[in-house]
Design a protein around this motif. Structure first.
Motif, PDB file in Angstrom:
ATOM      1  N   PHE A  14      24.285 -42.722  24.906  1.00  0.00           N
ATOM      2  CA  PHE A  14      23.496 -42.782  26.133  1.00  0.00           C
ATOM      3  C   PHE A  14      23.137 -44.228  26.461  1.00  0.00           C
ATOM      4  O   PHE A  14      23.276 -44.687  27.600  1.00  0.00           O
ATOM      5  N   GLY A  15      22.674 -44.970  25.451  1.00  0.00           N
ATOM      6  CA  GLY A  15      22.275 -46.366  25.660  1.00  0.00           C
ATOM      7  C   GLY A  15      23.423 -47.250  26.109  1.00  0.00           C
ATOM      8  O   GLY A  15      23.257 -48.124  26.966  1.00  0.00           O
ATOM      9  N   LEU A  16      24.609 -47.016  25.535  1.00  0.00           N
ATOM     10  CA  LEU A  16      25.768 -47.843  25.885  1.00  0.00           C
ATOM     11  C   LEU A  16      26.270 -47.574  27.297  1.00  0.00           C
ATOM     12  O   LEU A  16      27.044 -48.366  27.835  1.00  0.00           O
ATOM     13  N   ASN A  17      25.841 -46.483  27.907  1.00  0.00           N
ATOM     14  CA  ASN A  17      26.229 -46.182  29.284  1.00  0.00           C
ATOM     15  C   ASN A  17      25.193 -46.621  30.305  1.00  0.00           C
ATOM     16  O   ASN A  17      25.381 -46.446  31.509  1.00  0.00           O
ATOM     17  N   GLN A  18      24.092 -47.212  29.839  1.00  0.00           N
ATOM     18  CA  GLN A  18      23.047 -47.655  30.767  1.00  0.00           C
ATOM     19  C   GLN A  18      23.491 -48.896  31.536  1.00  0.00           C
ATOM     20  O   GLN A  18      24.232 -49.729  31.026  1.00  0.00           O
ATOM     21  N   ARG A  19      22.998 -48.994  32.752  1.00  0.00           N
ATOM     22  CA  ARG A  19      23.265 -50.183  33.561  1.00  0.00           C
ATOM     23  C   ARG A  19      22.463 -51.349  32.988  1.00  0.00           C
ATOM     24  O   ARG A  19      21.242 -51.265  32.880  1.00  0.00           O
ATOM     25  N   PRO A  20      23.125 -52.461  32.603  1.00  0.00           N
ATOM     26  CA  PRO A  20      22.389 -53.560  31.968  1.00  0.00           C
ATOM     27  C   PRO A  20      21.503 -54.323  32.943  1.00  0.00           C
ATOM     28  O   PRO A  20      21.887 -54.576  34.080  1.00  0.00           O
ATOM     29  N   TYR A  24      28.859 -40.847  14.756  1.00  0.00           N
ATOM     30  CA  TYR A  24      28.361 -39.600  14.195  1.00  0.00           C
ATOM     31  C   TYR A  24      28.265 -39.689  12.674  1.00  0.00           C
ATOM     32  O   TYR A  24      27.253 -39.311  12.080  1.00  0.00           O
ATOM     33  N   GLU A  25      29.321 -40.197  12.054  1.00  0.00           N
ATOM     34  CA  GLU A  25      29.349 -40.290  10.587  1.00  0.00           C
ATOM     35  C   GLU A  25      28.364 -41.325  10.058  1.00  0.00           C
ATOM     36  O   GLU A  25      27.783 -41.152   8.984  1.00  0.00           O
ATOM     37  N   GLN A  26      28.158 -42.404  10.809  1.00  0.00           N
ATOM     38  CA  GLN A  26      27.290 -43.482  10.330  1.00  0.00           C
ATOM     39  C   GLN A  26      25.815 -43.279  10.664  1.00  0.00           C
ATOM     40  O   GLN A  26      24.937 -43.774   9.948  1.00  0.00           O
ATOM     41  N   TYR A  27      25.530 -42.554  11.757  1.00  0.00           N
ATOM     42  CA  TYR A  27      24.143 -42.454  12.221  1.00  0.00           C
ATOM     43  C   TYR A  27      23.604 -41.027  12.322  1.00  0.00           C
ATOM     44  O   TYR A  27      22.396 -40.851  12.483  1.00  0.00           O
ATOM     45  N   GLY A  28      24.482 -40.021  12.253  1.00  0.00           N
ATOM     46  CA  GLY A  28      24.031 -38.647  12.461  1.00  0.00           C
ATOM     47  C   GLY A  28      24.002 -38.310  13.942  1.00  0.00           C
ATOM     48  O   GLY A  28      24.064 -39.186  14.806  1.00  0.00           O
ATOM     49  N   ILE A  29      23.881 -37.032  14.262  1.00  0.00           N
ATOM     50  CA  ILE A  29      24.029 -36.559  15.639  1.00  0.00           C
ATOM     51  C   ILE A  29      22.954 -37.112  16.577  1.00  0.00           C
ATOM     52  O   ILE A  29      23.241 -37.504  17.715  1.00  0.00           O
ATOM     53  N   HIS A  30      21.685 -37.167  16.134  1.00  0.00           N
ATOM     54  CA  HIS A  30      20.607 -37.606  17.027  1.00  0.00           C
ATOM     55  C   HIS A  30      20.799 -39.057  17.465  1.00  0.00           C
ATOM     56  O   HIS A  30      20.787 -39.372  18.667  1.00  0.00           O
ATOM     57  N   LEU A  31      20.974 -39.960  16.492  1.00  0.00           N
ATOM     58  CA  LEU A  31      21.151 -41.373  16.843  1.00  0.00           C
ATOM     59  C   LEU A  31      22.502 -41.625  17.499  1.00  0.00           C
ATOM     60  O   LEU A  31      22.632 -42.528  18.341  1.00  0.00           O
ATOM     61  N   CYS A  32      23.507 -40.838  17.139  1.00  0.00           N
ATOM     62  CA  CYS A  32      24.818 -40.967  17.789  1.00  0.00           C
ATOM     63  C   CYS A  32      24.671 -40.773  19.295  1.00  0.00           C
ATOM     64  O   CYS A  32      25.146 -41.592  20.083  1.00  0.00           O
ATOM     65  N   GLU A  33      23.996 -39.709  19.694  1.00  0.00           N
ATOM     66  CA  GLU A  33      23.811 -39.462  21.135  1.00  0.00           C
ATOM     67  C   GLU A  33      22.942 -40.537  21.783  1.00  0.00           C
ATOM     68  O   GLU A  33      23.164 -40.931  22.924  1.00  0.00           O
ATOM     69  N   LYS A  34      21.949 -41.008  21.045  1.00  0.00           N
ATOM     70  CA  LYS A  34      21.087 -42.070  21.578  1.00  0.00           C
ATOM     71  C   LYS A  34      21.902 -43.339  21.832  1.00  0.00           C
ATOM     72  O   LYS A  34      21.722 -44.024  22.849  1.00  0.00           O
ATOM     73  N   ILE A  35      22.821 -43.646  20.924  1.00  0.00           N
ATOM     74  CA  ILE A  35      23.693 -44.815  21.076  1.00  0.00           C
ATOM     75  C   ILE A  35      24.617 -44.648  22.275  1.00  0.00           C
ATOM     76  O   ILE A  35      24.758 -45.551  23.111  1.00  0.00           O
TER      77      ILE A  35
END
Length: 443
Positions: free
Chosen positions: A171-177, A158-169
């Motif tokens: 969400f992405g980290l929970n995707q099935r690889p 959140y501090e490094q990327y802001g709320i929008h990119l934080c949520e995108k990160i």
């Protein structure tokens, strides 16, 4: 016949309480089990899913176990975890069947009294599935519960990327690889190998961004495929596939890879050299070099040599040795949580700060190994800016003879092209989180 859920609990016990790597312990236990392929798939789903959503599941269980959570028998607690996971996140398993299986396993492996606890907790949860298990109005608690990440990590993003990119990160980290393979250009052309994979019964697609990549959508174990055994393809994430081409490798160059394990980028460099020149690959662990050696032989590469080296120590005989020097430095791994979900729970801020010291030692040594007009390629599989952007800025202050050269891998919505020239890859279904900086020595 082994019980799938009992095997899953045994794996989780090793991961949660003995800090084992999920991929290693799961592979070992499945190989030693009598489970059929369908049940092995179920175990894999339950193990990775439960690790991925452990934070959320434990928040729920603490609501019902109250002060007894930390005193709860480990087998019982892990049975409760996998059952909450099945009820909350899987559609195919009937709730009553999951609860009955859990209760019977606890009765068999713990006690009758513990099975009554399991029955009570799980049926209580079924009556309160939509309950609020976090403090509403607190953005960090809400995101932590929704995506199942520890709050310190949420705050970092959140501090490094802001709320929008934080949520995108998150969400992405929970995707099935996806499983992605790289075509070995020294053994065949892309189209031919693509067609041969289809003929072998695989459902495949072209890579998301890398021209060498093929995505395996569906099919049996790729390592059992004749093309893999022949060294025509090798498994590698697309983010990692970006690294070697970013160095602009030309035939007959000398390439140094100072932190080469597990070897994907090393062998990619060897392929780009078309078996000319040399790749001098180093790692601190001999057993990892042995594994890289096996891959080199499978891929038919003859221009790679392997040596033990602690990259934090300066090696005089490497002074100005490399036209290209790759440092894929040890890092916190926050970009590969898709594949190693236990990273959520076995890292902390102190470790993130400590690893920077190691990274900067390696950067300092690597700078001395680059020939004039050569390239130093810095990469990590983390999204922590302290290990990425901050390190590059520090390095350039220490070494004014280097400058960052811009990279471009195509226009896709998960790659951030920074005005300074380096690149951050955000995680999604196709790619791990990654950071890449190409730094040229100008004098």
């Amino acid at each position: 016949m082994d019980n799938a859920r009992k095997v899953a609990v045994d794996v989780l016990n090793e991961v949660f309480y003995n800090k084992a790597y999920s991929s290693i312990v799961l592979g070992n236990m499945l190989n030693n089990s009598t489970l059929d392929q369908k049940d092995k798939g179920l175990v894999t789903e339950i193990v990775y899913g439960t690790i991925k959503y452990k934070y959320t599941i434990d928040k729920i269980l603490k609501e019902f176990l109250k002060n007894n959570f930390d005193k709860t028998d480990r087998f019982l607690l892990n049975i409760l975890r996998i059952t909450i996971y099945q009820i909350r996140y899987l559609d195919k398993i009937p709730e009553f069947a999951a609860v009955n299986e859990a209760v019977n396993l606890v009765k068999k492996h713990v006690s009758l009294g513990a099975s009554k606890v399991a029955n009570g907790v799980l049926r209580n949860y079924l009556r309160n599935k939509e309950g609020a298990y976090y403090k509403e109005g607190n953005i960090f608690e809400e995101l932590a519960f929704k995506y199942s990440f520890p709050q310190w990590m949420i705050k970092l993003f959140y501090e490094q990327y802001g709320i929008h990119l934080c949520e995108k990160i998150l969400f992405g980290l929970n995707q099935r690889p996806d499983i992605t393979v790289r075509v070995n250009s020294t053994k065949g052309d892309y189209e031919n190998i693509f067609n041969r994979l289809e003929e072998n019964g695989y459902q495949i697609e072209e890579g998301y961004v890398c021209p060498e990549a093929i995505r395996i959508v569906r099919g049996k174990s790729i390592e059992e495929n004749p093309l893999f055994k022949e060294g025509v393809i090798t498994v590698q994430d697309e983010s990692a596939m970006l690294v070697a081409p970013a160095m602009e490798i030309e035939e007959n160059m000398t390439v140094l890879d100072l932190c080469s394990a597990p070897g994907g980028k090393t062998t990619h460099a060897g392929e780009l050299l078309n078996n000319t020149g040399e790749v001098l690959a180093f790692d601190i662990y001999e057993h990892k070099l042995n594994l890289i050696g096996e891959n080199i032989r499978r891929l038919g590469l003859t221009n790679i040599s392997l040596s033990l080296l602690d990259a934090t120590n300066y090696e005089e005989n490497l002074e100005e040795k490399g036209h290209r020097v790759l440092i894929d430095v040890p890092c916190s791994g926050l970009g590969i949580i898709r594949k190693k979900p236990e990273i959520k729970y076995n890292k902390n801020m102190k470790e993130l700060q400590e690893i920077v010291k190691i990274q900067r030692k390696i950067m300092t040594n690597a700078a001395r190994y680059v020939k004039e007009q050569g390239v130093l390629l810095y990469s990590t599989c983390t999204l922590n800016k302290g290990e990425n952007e901050d390190n590059i800025k520090w390095f350039l202050k220490q070494h004014p003879e280097f400058k960052v050269e811009p990279l471009f891998f195509g226009k896709v919505d998960n790659i951030i092209y920074h005005e300074e020239g380096y690149v951050t890859v955000l995680p999604n279904t196709y790619m791990d989180g990654f950071f890449i900086a190409k730094i040229r020595r100008t004098k």
